[in-house]
Design a protein around this motif. Structure first.
Motif, mmCIF file in Angstrom:
data_model
loop_
_atom_site.group_PDB
_atom_site.id
_atom_site.type_symbol
_atom_site.label_atom_id
_atom_site.label_comp_id
_atom_site.label_asym_id
_atom_site.label_seq_id
_atom_site.Cartn_x
_atom_site.Cartn_y
_atom_site.Cartn_z
ATOM 1 N N GLU A 241 0.885 -1.210 0.044
ATOM 2 C CA GLU A 241 -0.025 0.009 0.171
ATOM 3 C C GLU A 241 0.730 1.121 0.015
ATOM 4 O OE1 GLU A 241 -3.065 2.259 2.990
ATOM 5 O OE2 GLU A 241 -2.636 0.011 3.334
ATOM 6 N N ASP A 242 2.058 1.508 0.837
ATOM 7 C CA ASP A 242 2.999 2.555 0.969
ATOM 8 C C ASP A 242 3.425 2.755 -0.392
ATOM 9 O OD1 ASP A 242 2.128 2.666 3.483
ATOM 10 O OD2 ASP A 242 4.035 1.932 4.318
ATOM 11 N N ALA A 248 2.726 10.649 -2.405
ATOM 12 C CA ALA A 248 2.874 10.937 -0.958
ATOM 13 C C ALA A 248 4.566 11.748 -0.783
ATOM 14 C CB ALA A 248 3.111 9.482 0.040
ATOM 15 N N ASP A 249 4.464 12.690 -0.047
ATOM 16 C CA ASP A 249 5.541 13.676 0.164
ATOM 17 C C ASP A 249 6.546 12.981 1.227
ATOM 18 O OD1 ASP A 249 6.823 16.031 -0.732
ATOM 19 O OD2 ASP A 249 6.098 16.956 1.288
ATOM 20 N N THR A 250 6.677 11.550 1.487
ATOM 21 C CA THR A 250 7.643 10.928 2.325
ATOM 22 C C THR A 250 8.234 10.003 1.572
ATOM 23 O OG1 THR A 250 5.781 9.623 3.451
ATOM 24 C CG2 THR A 250 6.637 11.886 4.638
ATOM 25 N N PRO A 251 9.287 9.236 1.887
ATOM 26 C CA PRO A 251 9.729 7.941 1.311
ATOM 27 C C PRO A 251 8.883 6.723 1.771
ATOM 28 C CG PRO A 251 11.784 9.437 2.312
ATOM 29 C CD PRO A 251 10.402 9.776 2.886
ATOM 30 N N LEU A 471 14.504 8.485 -1.697
ATOM 31 C CA LEU A 471 13.603 9.692 -1.757
ATOM 32 C C LEU A 471 12.041 9.724 -1.517
ATOM 33 C CD1 LEU A 471 15.384 10.424 -5.385
ATOM 34 C CD2 LEU A 471 16.130 10.965 -3.047
ATOM 35 N N ARG A 472 11.512 10.882 -1.480
ATOM 36 C CA ARG A 472 10.154 11.333 -1.477
ATOM 37 C C ARG A 472 9.525 10.553 -2.542
ATOM 38 N NH1 ARG A 472 9.228 16.140 -2.219
ATOM 39 N NH2 ARG A 472 11.339 16.580 -2.960
ATOM 40 N N ARG A 473 8.184 10.026 -2.194
ATOM 41 C CA ARG A 473 7.761 8.978 -3.610
ATOM 42 C C ARG A 473 7.102 9.994 -4.512
ATOM 43 N NH1 ARG A 473 3.844 5.920 0.793
ATOM 44 N NH2 ARG A 473 4.881 7.644 2.357
ATOM 45 N N ASN A 474 6.959 11.292 -4.098
ATOM 46 C CA ASN A 474 6.532 12.076 -5.203
ATOM 47 C C ASN A 474 7.579 12.965 -5.673
ATOM 48 O OD1 ASN A 474 7.049 13.894 -3.093
ATOM 49 N ND2 ASN A 474 4.869 14.885 -3.168
ATOM 50 N N THR A 525 24.063 16.873 3.540
ATOM 51 C CA THR A 525 23.323 18.257 3.464
ATOM 52 C C THR A 525 22.607 18.382 2.132
ATOM 53 O OG1 THR A 525 25.131 19.440 4.674
ATOM 54 C CG2 THR A 525 23.623 21.003 3.517
ATOM 55 N N LEU A 526 22.934 17.942 1.104
ATOM 56 C CA LEU A 526 22.087 18.019 -0.001
ATOM 57 C C LEU A 526 20.927 17.036 0.133
ATOM 58 C CD1 LEU A 526 24.910 17.473 -2.907
ATOM 59 C CD2 LEU A 526 23.785 19.740 -2.006
ATOM 60 N N PHE A 527 21.207 15.987 0.675
ATOM 61 C CA PHE A 527 19.832 14.944 1.004
ATOM 62 C C PHE A 527 18.973 15.666 1.980
ATOM 63 C CE2 PHE A 527 22.806 11.039 0.635
ATOM 64 C CZ PHE A 527 22.632 11.142 -0.974
ATOM 65 N N ASP A 528 19.502 16.294 2.925
ATOM 66 C CA ASP A 528 18.646 17.057 3.772
ATOM 67 C C ASP A 528 17.826 18.081 3.146
ATOM 68 O OD1 ASP A 528 19.384 15.198 5.931
ATOM 69 O OD2 ASP A 528 21.183 16.909 6.590
ATOM 70 N N ALA A 529 18.417 18.815 2.062
ATOM 71 C CA ALA A 529 17.765 20.024 1.372
ATOM 72 C C ALA A 529 16.406 19.119 0.611
ATOM 73 C CB ALA A 529 18.781 20.508 0.566
ATOM 74 N N ARG A 530 16.969 17.915 0.182
ATOM 75 C CA ARG A 530 15.549 17.136 -0.808
ATOM 76 C C ARG A 530 14.663 16.526 0.136
ATOM 77 N NH1 ARG A 530 19.255 13.838 -4.731
ATOM 78 N NH2 ARG A 530 17.270 13.516 -5.993
ATOM 79 N N ARG A 531 14.880 16.527 1.435
ATOM 80 C CA ARG A 531 14.057 16.116 2.284
ATOM 81 C C ARG A 531 13.959 14.276 2.394
ATOM 82 N NH1 ARG A 531 8.456 17.526 2.076
ATOM 83 N NH2 ARG A 531 8.729 18.667 0.109
ATOM 84 N N ALA A 532 15.039 14.023 1.953
ATOM 85 C CA ALA A 532 15.387 12.409 1.721
ATOM 86 C C ALA A 532 15.705 12.059 3.034
ATOM 87 C CB ALA A 532 16.418 12.127 0.667
#
Length: 599
Positions: A241-242, A248-251, A471-474, A525-532
């Motif tokens: 389901e996930d 979705a805006d999360t991994p 990464l975020r699903r979207n 830092t790059l990953f954090d900026a992408r909210r990964a």
């Protein structure tokens, strides 16, 4: 069911007992030949597959579950640190010691001698003992028309089943998600220092540690002893389901996800596991499509469409960037050929032999001898990848290996035909059985190619920064673009991964003279900026900083910090303490990431 060891057996209160006394006790339990102490004979156990190495008092190799309990009991009573290890195939150093900084002696318990897979429920589930490997589990289930959680990647190098559960290992299979179970038999050191055996397998095995462990290993239980219909899950109940939630805006999955941390699952060696109970899955006939494109948006649309419109999820969707394809073709060739010609069963023995040979030459200051020899030898062999794959490599930058069950082949074929009709950016072909097998085997071989590149080009390479990121699903901008100032610091970038899950493995081969740790922190830092989220599936080991939820989980499991201390850059000291100067035991190099550390 919980049984505790006698507190009176603790041999010391504040430090490890006399080394020789403990070693003699361990030898009485498992036999002299299974207590290793020399630097040469312990090397392949205390040195990580990709990273990490440290000293140990001993490597102990019990042959039964009861021996494992006795070794654990003696080590804990002696005030020692215990590191549990099975196949030592982890990629972040999570099952070996890492440098120094420990305040107690380290006993490493390797469980590979304790093999055992017990099929229950007509093949619907299995009980796996500590030395059970994914490769052996796959072979055990094949005659039953079933397969385990993971059938590609780690299974090829002999990874253990329990190691996958401990580390929330993901894998290539879209429908199944991280390795997960709520049914396990494990030992835990409570806050008072007492060792307890916890039976949450859902099988009635008796009342004492000796009875429980002996009956389990010998299979001395009946169907009537097995609790069926338990509310505890033996696989991830919601991942399908996930992963379908592409907006979705999360991994979809990552190691520090609190909803997937439960006792043994995600424990990362903070418990001593004796067995897990897992679901198995029907093995289905399938078809592989090989997709290439020069426009990442093409692969994005394929992913979104197939995850949401097919009546059943695809089986796998693996991504390879052209640069990773090239490095894997050249530097992963011997791994590919070994598995292709001899099968996966021979791979663990081959890795062990390689480690012993390297250890011999390292005594004379010679590093990477086997890597250089194998690389030179395989260059003389003919090209090993199918012709159509090589053609797609010439034309396209981005590659997607898509496996679907045959009941969805027509729908998949129809969509791909419509989507790529008249396309100037991409194309696909339907693989023969051999092409499909070799495509996925190549994807696996890429995973170790950067290690070989580093060994062969030590004059040009400082080290590897190997990261796995969810990464975020979207997130439609999944192709990484490094800042221009970072590009000269990297010799090669290898991008590959589980595309439909939006989990990527990114290996950066760092140029000689460049600080790899500083490079890693800039990438964070790059990953954090992408909210990964990171790590996605290899767990923190000794490379990543454990986020607060994960560090808190470790403290709940292991309040005395007896098991595998220091992973996730947590405290290495007894009781999660501070150093004598009042400072935490964080490595100085991580001072600029204090905000990421657990309290």
């Amino acid at each position: 069911m919980i049984k505790s060891s006698a507190a009176g057996e603790r041999l010391v209160e504040s430090a490890c007992v006399d080394r020789e006394s403990l070693l003699q006790r361990l030898r009485r339990i498992v036999g002299r030949s299974h207590v290793l102490t020399g630097a040469g004979e312990t090397r392949r156990f205390r040195k990580g597959h990709r990273t990490g190495e440290g000293a140990v008092l001993a490597v102990v190799r019990p042959g039964t579950l009861w021996e494992q309990w006795q070794v654990l009991e003696a080590s804990i009573a002696a005030g020692c640190i215990v590191i549990m290890q099975a196949a030592n195939t982890g990629l972040t150093g999570g099952s070996t010691p890492d440098g120094d900084g420990y305040d107690r002696e380290v006993v490493l318990i390797n469980t590979l001698r304790i093999t055992g897979i017990q099929v229950i429920g007509g093949g619907a589930q299995v009980i796996c003992l500590p030395g059970a490997t994914l490769d052996r589990l796959e072979k055990t289930l094949a005659p039953l028309g079933r397969e385990p959680h993971s059938v590609i990647g780690s299974s090829c190098i002999g990874a253990s089943v329990l190691g996958g559960v401990c580390n929330n290992s993901g894998g290539a299979l879209v429908r199944r998600g991280p390795a997960y179970t709520e049914l396990a038999l494990y030992a835990q050191v409570r806050a008072d220092g007492a060792l307890h055996l916890v039976n949450h397998l859902g099988i009635d095995l008796g009342s004492t540690p000796e009875e429980i462990l002996t009956r389990l290993q010998r299979g001395l239980y009946t169907e009537a002893d097995i609790v069926c219909g338990t509310t505890r899950a033996a696989s991830d109940p919601r991942y399908a389901e996930d992963v379908r939630a592409v907006d979705a805006d999360t991994p979809a999955r990552f190691n520090a996800d609190p909803s997937r941390l439960f006792e043994a699952s995600g424990s990362a060696g903070r418990l001593c596991l004796f067995a897990v109970r897992l679901d198995t899955f029907p093995k289905e006939p399938s078809t592989v499509f090989y997709i290439g494109s020069n426009d990442p948006n093409d692969l994005t649309e394929v992913r979104r469409q197939l995850l949401t419109s097919l009546p059943r999820l695809p089986i796998a969707g693996e991504y390879i960037h052209r640069d990773a394809y090239d490095i894997g073709e050249r530097y992963g060739k011997d791994t590919f050929l070994l598995i292709d010609r001899l099968g996966t069963a021979r791979v663990p023995a081959a890795f062990a032999l390689k480690s012993r040979i390297d250890g011999f030459f390292e005594r004379f200051g010679l590093h990477g001898v086997t890597d250089r020899f194998l690389q030179a030898a395989t260059r003389l062999l003919p090209r090993h990848l199918p012709e159509r794959m090589r053609q797609w490599r010439e034309h396209y930058e981005h590659h997607l290996l898509l496996r679907v069950s045959n009941d969805t082949v027509e729908a998949t074929r129809g969509f791909l035909a419509r989507y790529f009709s008249g396309s100037g950016s991409g194309a696909y072909f339907e693989c023969t059985d051999e092409e499909g097998r070799k495509a996925f085997l190549h994807r696996f071989a890429i995973a170790g190619a950067a290690i070989r590149y580093r060994a062969v080009h030590r004059h040009a390479v400082e080290d590897i920064v190997a990261l796995d990121v969810a990464l975020r699903r979207n997130d439609r901008e999944w192709v990484e673009k490094l800042p221009p100032e970072m590009e000269p610091d990297v010799v090669h970038k290898l991008y590959y991964g589980h595309f439909f899950c939006h989990v990527f493995h990114q290996d950066y081969i760092v140029r000689k003279g460049v600080d790899p740790l500083a490079t890693e922190h800039r990438l964070w830092t790059l990953f954090d900026a992408r909210r990964a989220e990171y790590p996605a599936e290899h767990n923190v080991g000794h490379l990543y900083v454990a986020k607060p939820a994960l560090a808190d989980f470790y403290r709940q499991l292991d309040p005395t910090n007896s098991f595998n201390p220091g992973i996730g850059h947590t405290s290495r000291l007894r009781g999660w303490g501070l150093r004598c100067d009042g400072k935490p035991t964080w490595p100085a190099a991580y001072s600029d990431h204090a905000g990421d550390r657990p309290a």
